[in-house]
Design an enzyme around this catalytic site. Structure first.
Site, PDB file in Angstrom:
ATOM      1  N   CYS A 143      40.123  43.194  37.730  1.00  0.00           N
ATOM      2  CA  CYS A 143      39.649  44.328  38.534  1.00  0.00           C
ATOM      3  C   CYS A 143      40.246  44.283  39.937  1.00  0.00           C
ATOM      4  O   CYS A 143      39.786  43.517  40.795  1.00  0.00           O
ATOM      5  CB  CYS A 143      38.124  44.301  38.594  1.00  0.00           C
ATOM      6  SG  CYS A 143      37.431  45.558  39.667  1.00  0.00           S
ATOM      7  N   CYS A 146      37.873  45.205  42.765  1.00  0.00           N
ATOM      8  CA  CYS A 146      36.924  44.134  43.128  1.00  0.00           C
ATOM      9  C   CYS A 146      37.628  43.032  43.916  1.00  0.00           C
ATOM     10  O   CYS A 146      37.090  42.536  44.899  1.00  0.00           O
ATOM     11  CB  CYS A 146      36.322  43.473  41.884  1.00  0.00           C
ATOM     12  SG  CYS A 146      35.865  44.586  40.568  1.00  0.00           S
ATOM     13  N   ASP A 147      38.796  42.613  43.470  1.00  0.00           N
ATOM     14  CA  ASP A 147      39.353  41.343  43.940  1.00  0.00           C
ATOM     15  C   ASP A 147      40.648  41.456  44.742  1.00  0.00           C
ATOM     16  O   ASP A 147      41.114  40.462  45.299  1.00  0.00           O
ATOM     17  CB  ASP A 147      39.603  40.413  42.734  1.00  0.00           C
ATOM     18  CG  ASP A 147      38.307  40.081  42.008  1.00  0.00           C
ATOM     19  OD1 ASP A 147      37.256  40.038  42.665  1.00  0.00           O
ATOM     20  OD2 ASP A 147      38.345  39.870  40.782  1.00  0.00           O
TER      21      ASP A 147
END
Ligand code: NAP
Length: 319
Positions: A143, A146-147
């Protein structure tokens, strides 16, 4: 008979449980159990810092966010039990609907499905959670939203040749020094527009006709590089990178509902009216429905919608 059964957990399921519990519907949540990449609490259980969930100025750990969502639903009376639903029976129009787990059938007037989706992964020992000796969330991610921000200035590899890989690759150029898209063929599954956008991006490099044969370095506890293998001549070369994003698709966790609910060709549950499926009294929320947004906050929002829709449905039945 119960009012509501919620199948699956994660932001959608816990939010549905919270809303249904606060509406005095005494929901039962069957929250799943660890199987492969499916975990009770969903994909956030595999994520470290979550910086884009509103309400947490300094971010929150994914597992901690799920723990507090779960506890919040329980505080209002949601009954949450572990277990894996093996079979559902949605054959009676208007219910009761039934779910079987651990050799018992539970009946309810309404069912909310929140079984999520699982990222496809490659088979390599590094592609496991850190407590199993892997580098998931320590440089391997599924993701970018997200990261990505954790890899500012790094060289990054993205695996895949579909729209997800193009989108993740383009997004990651905001942070990475370079982004190399690794794809096993010369042709792409990605749409022309997404591919063209990636091709025009000067930070994106391409390794085509290659697979990821090895990921280094589990001993160091972080990603230091990937070994690429040419699919034709099997020759190998090392690509030094600080992160590998695997973007080879997601599979909705909907095998249980095949033949019982309307699904799209990729297996995502289709809504008929608001969050209700083609079966009256059966609602669906989160990533098992949504292949576009796939965010914790959008899943939580849809879980809320499903609980409100279920409540209105039960009211219409006179409950
Ligand atoms: P996808 O279209 O199924 O593409 C998956 C890619 O991963 C393919 O290129 C495939 O290679 C590759 N792949 C699969 N298994 C692999 C493996 N084991 N090793 C190496 N490579 C592997 O999945 P997606 O990109 O996640 O897209 C899913 C759906 O969501 C699509 O309908 C897409 O259009 C949509 N989507 C839309 C957007 C957008 O419009 N913004 C963004 C993301 C996704 P092959 O091509 O060789 O099979």
């Amino acid at each position: 008979m119960r009012n509501v059964i919620i199948i699956g957990s994660g932001p959608a399921g816990y939010t549905a449980a919270l809303y249904a519990a606060r509406a005095n519907l005494a929901p039962l949540m069957i929250e799943g159990e660890p199987r492969g990449t499916v975990l009770p609490g969903g994909q956030l259980m595999l994520t470290s810092d979550v910086e884009n969930y509103p309400g947490f100025e300094h971010g929150v750990q994914g597992p901690e966010l799920m723990r507090t969502m779960r506890a919040q639903a329980e505080r209002f009376g949601a009954e949450i039990v572990p277990g894996w639903v093996e079979e559902v029976d949605f054959t009676r129009a208007g219910g009761p609907h039934r779910a079987r787990f651990e050799d018992r059938w539970e009946e309810a007037r309404a069912v909310i499905i929140a079984t999520g989706a699982s990222p496809r992964l490659i088979d390599h020992p590094a592609v496991r959670p850190p407590d199993e000796g892997g580098l998931m969330s320590r440089g391997i991610s599924t993701c970018a939203t997200c990261d990505g921000a954790f890899f500012k200035g790094a060289d990054i590899a993205v695996l895949g040749g579909g729209d997800s890989a193009m989108e993740e690759g383009s997004f990651l150029t905001r942070y990475g020094k370079s982004v190399t898209i690794v794809h096993r063929r010369e042709e792409f599954r990605a749409s022309k527009i997404m591919l063209d956008r990636a091709r025009k991006n000067p930070k994106i490099r391409w390794e085509l006709g290659k697979t990821v044969a090895d990921i280094e370095d589990v001993k160091k506890g972080r990603v230091t590089g990937v070994v690429l293998e040419d699919v034709k001549d099997r020759s190998r070369k090392r690509l030094p990178v600080g992160a590998l994003f695997i973007a080879i698709g997601h599979d909705p966790n909907t095998a249980l509902f095949r033949g019982k609910l309307d699904l799209d060709p990729a297996g995502y549950i289709l809504h008929r009216e608001h969050t209700m499926t083609n079966v009256r009294g059966v609602f669906a929320s989160g990533d098992c429905v949504d292949h576009r947004y796939r965010q914790a906050v959008t899943a939580a929002g849809m879980g809320c919608q499903a609980a409100i829709d279920a409540e209105k449905y039960l009211e219409s039945l006179g409950h």
